[in-house]
Motif scaffolding. Structure first.
Motif, PDB file in Angstrom:
ATOM      1  N   MET A  86      48.892  38.521  10.882  1.00 35.93           N
ATOM      2  CA  MET A  86      47.660  38.886  11.406  1.00 35.93           C
ATOM      3  C   MET A  86      46.889  39.410  10.058  1.00 35.93           C
ATOM      4  O   MET A  86      45.852  39.324   9.793  1.00 35.93           O
ATOM      5  N   ASP A  87      47.815  39.919   9.280  1.00 38.57           N
ATOM      6  CA  ASP A  87      47.353  40.568   7.960  1.00 38.57           C
ATOM      7  C   ASP A  87      46.683  39.196   6.941  1.00 38.57           C
ATOM      8  O   ASP A  87      45.706  39.527   6.450  1.00 38.57           O
ATOM      9  N   ALA A  88      47.198  38.326   7.063  1.00 36.34           N
ATOM     10  CA  ALA A  88      46.807  37.026   6.236  1.00 36.34           C
ATOM     11  C   ALA A  88      45.267  36.495   6.813  1.00 36.34           C
ATOM     12  O   ALA A  88      44.646  36.364   6.064  1.00 36.34           O
ATOM     13  N   VAL A  89      45.104  36.484   8.218  1.00 41.95           N
ATOM     14  CA  VAL A  89      43.990  36.418   8.627  1.00 41.95           C
ATOM     15  C   VAL A  89      42.959  37.248   8.189  1.00 41.95           C
ATOM     16  O   VAL A  89      41.753  36.808   7.869  1.00 41.95           O
ATOM     17  N   ALA A  90      43.356  38.567   8.555  1.00 42.76           N
ATOM     18  CA  ALA A  90      42.390  39.352   8.063  1.00 42.76           C
ATOM     19  C   ALA A  90      42.135  39.544   6.540  1.00 42.76           C
ATOM     20  O   ALA A  90      40.915  39.780   6.314  1.00 42.76           O
ATOM     21  N   SER A  91      43.071  39.190   5.736  1.00 35.61           N
ATOM     22  CA  SER A  91      42.833  39.357   4.332  1.00 35.61           C
ATOM     23  C   SER A  91      42.019  38.163   3.742  1.00 35.61           C
ATOM     24  O   SER A  91      41.168  38.356   2.738  1.00 35.61           O
ATOM     25  N   THR A  92      42.032  37.045   4.486  1.00 40.40           N
ATOM     26  CA  THR A  92      41.217  35.781   4.013  1.00 40.40           C
ATOM     27  C   THR A  92      39.970  36.017   4.387  1.00 40.40           C
ATOM     28  O   THR A  92      39.039  35.300   3.810  1.00 40.40           O
ATOM     29  N   GLU A  93      39.666  36.417   5.518  1.00 39.14           N
ATOM     30  CA  GLU A  93      38.307  36.767   6.173  1.00 39.14           C
ATOM     31  C   GLU A  93      37.651  35.342   6.414  1.00 39.14           C
ATOM     32  O   GLU A  93      36.486  35.100   6.664  1.00 39.14           O
ATOM     33  N   VAL A  94      38.549  34.298   6.813  1.00 39.91           N
ATOM     34  CA  VAL A  94      38.100  32.987   7.117  1.00 39.91           C
ATOM     35  C   VAL A  94      38.097  33.252   8.877  1.00 39.91           C
ATOM     36  O   VAL A  94      38.990  33.607   9.347  1.00 39.91           O
TER      37      VAL A  94
END
Length: 147
Positions: A86-94
């Motif tokens: 979840m954090d990876a998705v939020a962080s990359t903003e893709v």
């Protein structure tokens, strides 16, 4: 040209043989073929990947930034457990669409909660392998609407 990452999580390498009454008879290779055909029809490029390892999925999501315009993510069981994804998705903003072969809301209670839904642009579930081209259509439409 629009580029999509189609990322598959744990146990999806067993599609076609793993609980076909729930997940269908299509193999992951069949799903990839569906996605390649849909990509050709949409005029987009795709990268298709699968890993059983949470960290490898996080790495793929990080690498998508600046390389892909959108992600179609079937995180499997990590949907219900992984704050890291979840954090990876939020962080990359893709922009990311959460995808499931089965209808997770008609299954066990623990599958009703999704960490990914909080950061996804949408969720598609319950349509089996046909959900992948549906998600691709939805992502292309989302990207066009953002432009």
């Amino acid at each position: 040209m629009t580029s999509l990452l189609i990322l598959n999580g744990p146990n999806l390498n067993l599609l076609g043989t793993r609980q076909p009454d729930i997940y269908g008879h299509a193999t992951l290779s069949d799903v990839e073929d569906l996605c390649n055909a849909k990509a050709d029809a949409l005029g987009v490029t795709i990268s298709f990947a699968q890993s059983n390892h949470e960290g490898a999925l996080v790495d793929q999501i990080h690498a998508a930034r600046g390389q892909h315009d959108g992600i179609i993510l079937n995180a499997g069981a990590y949907t219900h457990t992984s704050i890291a994804i979840m954090d990876a998705v939020a962080s990359t903003e893709v922009p990311t669409i959460e995808l499931h072969l089965s209808n997770i809301h008609a299954r066990e209670d623990f599958r009703h909660h999704s960490y990914l839904a909080k950061v996804a642009v949408g969720v598609i579930c319950g349509f089996g392998a046909a959900g992948y081209p549906l998600a691709m259509d939805a992502m292309v439409q989302h990207l066009e609407n953002r432009a």
